[in-house]
Design an enzyme around this catalytic site. Structure first.
Site, PDB file in Angstrom:
ATOM      1  N   ARG A 110      48.989  51.482  48.926  1.00  0.00           N
ATOM      2  CA  ARG A 110      50.295  50.908  49.250  1.00  0.00           C
ATOM      3  C   ARG A 110      50.283  50.549  50.745  1.00  0.00           C
ATOM      4  NH1 ARG A 110      51.908  56.309  47.571  1.00  0.00           N
ATOM      5  NH2 ARG A 110      52.198  57.721  49.351  1.00  0.00           N
ATOM      6  N   MET A 111      49.227  49.852  51.136  1.00  0.00           N
ATOM      7  CA  MET A 111      49.007  49.546  52.555  1.00  0.00           C
ATOM      8  C   MET A 111      50.164  48.746  53.151  1.00  0.00           C
ATOM      9  SD  MET A 111      46.121  51.105  52.893  1.00  0.00           S
ATOM     10  CE  MET A 111      45.483  50.637  54.491  1.00  0.00           C
ATOM     11  N   PHE A 137      50.242  45.198  53.748  1.00  0.00           N
ATOM     12  CA  PHE A 137      49.836  44.100  54.649  1.00  0.00           C
ATOM     13  C   PHE A 137      49.773  44.550  56.113  1.00  0.00           C
ATOM     14  CE2 PHE A 137      51.581  40.380  51.793  1.00  0.00           C
ATOM     15  CZ  PHE A 137      50.599  40.645  50.853  1.00  0.00           C
ATOM     16  N   SER A 152      50.852  40.989  45.737  1.00  0.00           N
ATOM     17  CA  SER A 152      50.747  42.386  46.158  1.00  0.00           C
ATOM     18  C   SER A 152      51.995  43.139  45.704  1.00  0.00           C
ATOM     19  CB  SER A 152      50.628  42.489  47.677  1.00  0.00           C
ATOM     20  OG  SER A 152      50.812  43.830  48.087  1.00  0.00           O
ATOM     21  N   ASN A 202      53.051  45.789  47.082  1.00  0.00           N
ATOM     22  CA  ASN A 202      53.443  46.672  48.185  1.00  0.00           C
ATOM     23  C   ASN A 202      54.328  46.025  49.244  1.00  0.00           C
ATOM     24  OD1 ASN A 202      51.853  48.805  47.081  1.00  0.00           O
ATOM     25  ND2 ASN A 202      50.041  47.755  47.846  1.00  0.00           N
ATOM     26  N   GLY A 260      39.937  49.022  40.982  1.00  0.00           N
ATOM     27  CA  GLY A 260      38.732  49.705  40.545  1.00  0.00           C
ATOM     28  C   GLY A 260      38.550  49.650  39.040  1.00  0.00           C
ATOM     29  N   SER A 308      36.849  47.539  45.290  1.00  0.00           N
ATOM     30  CA  SER A 308      36.732  48.977  44.993  1.00  0.00           C
ATOM     31  C   SER A 308      35.318  49.347  44.557  1.00  0.00           C
ATOM     32  CB  SER A 308      37.739  49.385  43.915  1.00  0.00           C
ATOM     33  OG  SER A 308      39.053  49.127  44.346  1.00  0.00           O
TER      34      SER A 308
END
Length: 336
Positions: free
Chosen positions: A112-113, A115, A175, A177, A268, A319
């Site tokens: 949950r970076m 950006f 995304s 997130n 992944g 991943s």
């Protein structure tokens, strides 16, 4: 190969700390003779896609080198293309830490970076220093504090700045997130965005006297109806390619595993089947009218072949690269 030992050491660290440490080392060698430490010879297997020639069909997916800091070192490993970003007009810190989690048993990641990046101007300075001879994609997004209704302005600002330096431009509207971002994949919002992007591309082509193709990156969590609508919009607006897919919110294949309930996008191995099915359906809808770049869960030659059999022209890894390291690049390119 030494990577299993490297991985064992890195996996003792927090995932984001391991990433930072790795990039610290890659930054030290990028552009220096020490790049030879990570260089590997891979076969040349040219592929034409979006009017470009890729020296092999395997690329690095966006998200690993967000600021374009290690382009040459990553290129030395044998990637046919490298997609840097996601980058936004202004620097932003991303979401609070911790925000990156390993699902070791499933060989998956949840992030949950949000950006996190140093902004488009910083990325351009890094690109100018690079000598990578493959295709460089630049993935762009909107700042978190830009209202979704004005989101297209952020994409246009980034396009203006990166156009002279990009082999292709990837539009990240998938995304999970960035609040509200995925709404740009639907209906009028998508049409409005694609019209603006296509007009900007035409303007920039005249200014710079070169055509830089545009690819749109989509989510794996689209319904059948939504996927049909997205495919129709991409074709109607003459978009050059589609990247399928981003991370998923679906946790059905990782129930009960450590970290499975963390908020964020899952990537992944658990994403492989879902993303491949989206590619298959998308390929049926597009019927060859624009190429698909397949990404999501590729961690072996077989997984890469499945993506291509489903309809992808090119494939990307992220991943799988974390879990298998540089040997995966050579293995896939040699046997695909």
């Amino acid at each position: 190969m030494y990577y299993p030992f490297v991985r064992k050491a890195l996996f003792q660290l927090d995932p984001e700390r391991a990433h930072e440490f790795t990039f610290q080392q890659l930054r030290r060698i990028t552009g220096t003779p020490f790049e030879a430490l990570v260089r590997q010879k891979v076969p040349v297997k040219p592929v034409s896609c979006m009017g470009l020639t890729f020296k092999n069909p395997l690329g690095l997916a966006a998200g690993l080198d967000k600021d374009g800091e290690c382009i040459d070192a990553l290129g030395a490993m044998g990637f046919g293309s490298i997609e840097i970003g996601t980058v936004t007009p202004r620097p932003q810190p991303g979401n609070d830490k911790p925000r990156l989690f390993r699902l070791v048993d499933a060989e998956g990641l949840i992030n949950r970076m949000g950006f996190n990046n140093l902004g488009v101007d910083n990325l351009i300075e890094n690109v100018k220093k690079a000598h990578y001879d493959g295709v460089l994609g630049i993935n762009i997004g909107k700042n978190k504090d830009t209202p979704v209704e004005q989101g297209k302005d952020d994409y246009l600002i980034c396009m203006d700045k990166i156009y002279p330096y990009a082999g292709y431009i990837a539009i990240n509207i998938s995304s999970p997130n960035t609040p509200g971002l995925r709404t740009l994949q639907y209906g009028e919002a998508l049409d409005d965005l694609l019209i603006a992007i296509k007009n900007k591309q035409n303007d920039l082509q005249k200014i710079h006297q070169k055509y830089v193709p545009i690819a749109v990156k989509i989510a794996p969590d689209l319904s059948e109806e939504e996927l049909i609508q997205v495919a129709d919009s991409l074709v109607r607006h003459n978009i050059d390619g589609v990247i399928a897919t981003n991370t998923t919110l679906d946790r059905s294949l990782v129930q009960g595993m450590k970290n499975c309930d963390q908020t964020g996008g899952l990537s992944g191995r658990p994403l492989q089947l879902k993303s491949t099915e989206i590619i298959r359906r998308l390929s049926q809808e597009l019927n060859g009218r624009l190429p698909i770049i397949g990404v999501g869960g590729i961690d072996s030659v077989i997984a890469a072949r499945e993506k291509i059999a489903a309809g992808a022209t090119l494939v990307q890894i992220y991943s799988g690269f974390i879990f298998k390291g540089p040997p995966l690049i050579k293995e896939i390119v040699s046997n695909i």
